[in-house]
Design an enzyme around this catalytic site. Structure first.
Site, mmCIF file in Angstrom:
data_model
loop_
_atom_site.group_PDB
_atom_site.id
_atom_site.type_symbol
_atom_site.label_atom_id
_atom_site.label_comp_id
_atom_site.label_asym_id
_atom_site.label_seq_id
_atom_site.Cartn_x
_atom_site.Cartn_y
_atom_site.Cartn_z
ATOM 1 N N PRO A 92 3.715 -7.291 -0.443
ATOM 2 C CG PRO A 92 3.296 -8.133 -2.577
ATOM 3 C CD PRO A 92 4.161 -8.331 -1.370
ATOM 4 C CG LEU A 93 -0.521 -5.447 3.256
ATOM 5 C CD1 LEU A 93 -1.041 -4.520 4.352
ATOM 6 C CD2 LEU A 93 -1.007 -6.867 3.530
ATOM 7 C CG HIS A 94 -1.364 -8.678 -3.379
ATOM 8 N ND1 HIS A 94 -0.511 -8.246 -4.381
ATOM 9 C CD2 HIS A 94 -0.738 -9.719 -2.786
ATOM 10 C CE1 HIS A 94 0.573 -8.995 -4.398
ATOM 11 N NE2 HIS A 94 0.472 -9.898 -3.442
ATOM 12 C CG ASP A 95 -6.682 -9.468 -1.619
ATOM 13 O OD1 ASP A 95 -6.688 -10.593 -1.110
ATOM 14 O OD2 ASP A 95 -6.483 -9.282 -2.849
ATOM 15 C CB THR A 138 -0.858 -4.934 -5.032
ATOM 16 O OG1 THR A 138 -0.255 -5.938 -5.885
ATOM 17 C CG2 THR A 138 -2.305 -4.715 -5.437
#
Ligand code: RIB
Ligand code: CA
Length: 313
Positions: A241-244, A196
């Protein structure tokens, strides 16, 4: 092709919002049976509210939203207002939701759904601490074998931790729950910080959200602008960070990601390394593989998919 049945378990969180919007913008591929809120980034009263705000922003007020656990299985709740703001969706001004919150507890919804849907036809998509999932497995062990797959955001090996030097937030908040899930035997796909942190909201990518020219695009750009300030300061990175949304993007196009099928266990004893994901990336433990642990992402392809789908809403 029939749409894949999923339950999203979430603690919105701006990045959770991107994931939920991506899923709701993809009805041909994903049948969102319900969205269950859990305490995590912010307390449950906010995560259940935020989940409904996001569904209404997507123009999907009929989505069934459930409130789940308001604290971890055994530990004290740790939240992340320093990253997401007091409401969890800070950045743009959000209006209070009018769609209903379901009266059934999220854990009971997960149990009931897994018992009523055909075995191995429902994928669980946790985007926050694993408390709801673990509570459901503990309360109804019969459902474990009925889960098709769990695709979750959590953990870190090469990146280590973000809330402590050793642990990533979702796992750290409820390591006992994570231990139950990682030992459950359910096929796991894990999106750790290792992958991520390679999905960064650069200025060009945030502008692409804004250039969609809709309320969704404008709101997503404003969330990214707010959400990224913490990571840019901490990591000096080119964005947040665009984790999901990596979880949902995997379901839509697994070819965007590369990883290894390895053994991953959770540290639950030492306070120093509590919640660490001990990932046997080099295969030295002899322990059985239990997780497809992601390492690489086609970031350009990921953001193209995300932006195209957001433009549908
Ligand atoms: O560590 C990142 C994870 O913790 C993301 O899911 C974010 O939303 C928070 O829940
Ligand atoms: Ca989350």
């Amino acid at each position: 092709m029939t749409a894949r049945k999923i339950i999203i378990d979430t603690d919105p969180g701006q990045d959770d919002a991107f994931a939920i919007l991506l899923a709701l913008a993809s009805p041909a591929e994903l049948d969102v049976l319900g969205i269950t809120a859990v305490a995590g980034n912010v307390p449950l009263e906010f995560t259940q509210r935020n989940t409904r705000i996001i569904c209404e922003l997507a123009g999907k007020p009929d989505v069934k939203v459930y409130a789940g656990c308001d604290r971890p299985l055994t530990r004290k709740l740790v939240t992340a207002e320093h990253v997401h703001g007091k409401t969890g969706l800070d950045g743009p001004v959000m209006i209070e939701p009018t769609m209903p919150l379901q009266t059934q507890h999220a854990v009971d919804f997960i149990i009931e759904t897994l018992r009523s849907e055909p075995a191995k036809s429902v994928t669980l998509c946790p985007l926050g601490p694993l408390t709801n999932i673990a509570m459901a497995f503990e309360k109804a062990p019969d459902i474990v074998a009925r889960v098709q797959e769990i695709v979750l955001m959590g953990g870190g090996y090469f990146e280590q931790g973000n809330i402590t030097p050793a642990a990533e937030f979702n796992i750290y908040v409820d390591p006992q729950a994570a231990d139950i899930v990682f030992k459950s035997g359910v096929p796991l796909v894990v999106m750790p910080l290792d992958v991520t942190h390679r999905a960064l909201t650069t200025p060009e990518r945030v502008n692409a959200f804004r250039d969609i020219g809709t309320k969704v695009g404008e709101t997503c750009a404003a969330w990214a602008d707010f959400f990224e300030r913490f990571d840019i300061e901490k990591y000096g990175s080119a964005g947040a960070p665009l984790h999901d949304p990596c979880v949902i993007a995997y379901l839509l196009n697994p070819a965007l990601f590369k990883g290894r099928l390895i053994n991953v266990m959770i540290e639950t004893q030492s306070e120093l390394t509590m919640g660490a994901t001990v990932a046997d990336w080099w295969g030295v433990s002899g322990r059985q593989a239990n997780a497809l642990f992601m390492r690489d992402i086609d970031a350009a392809g990921f953001f193209d998919l995300l932006t195209q789908r957001l433009a549908r809403l």
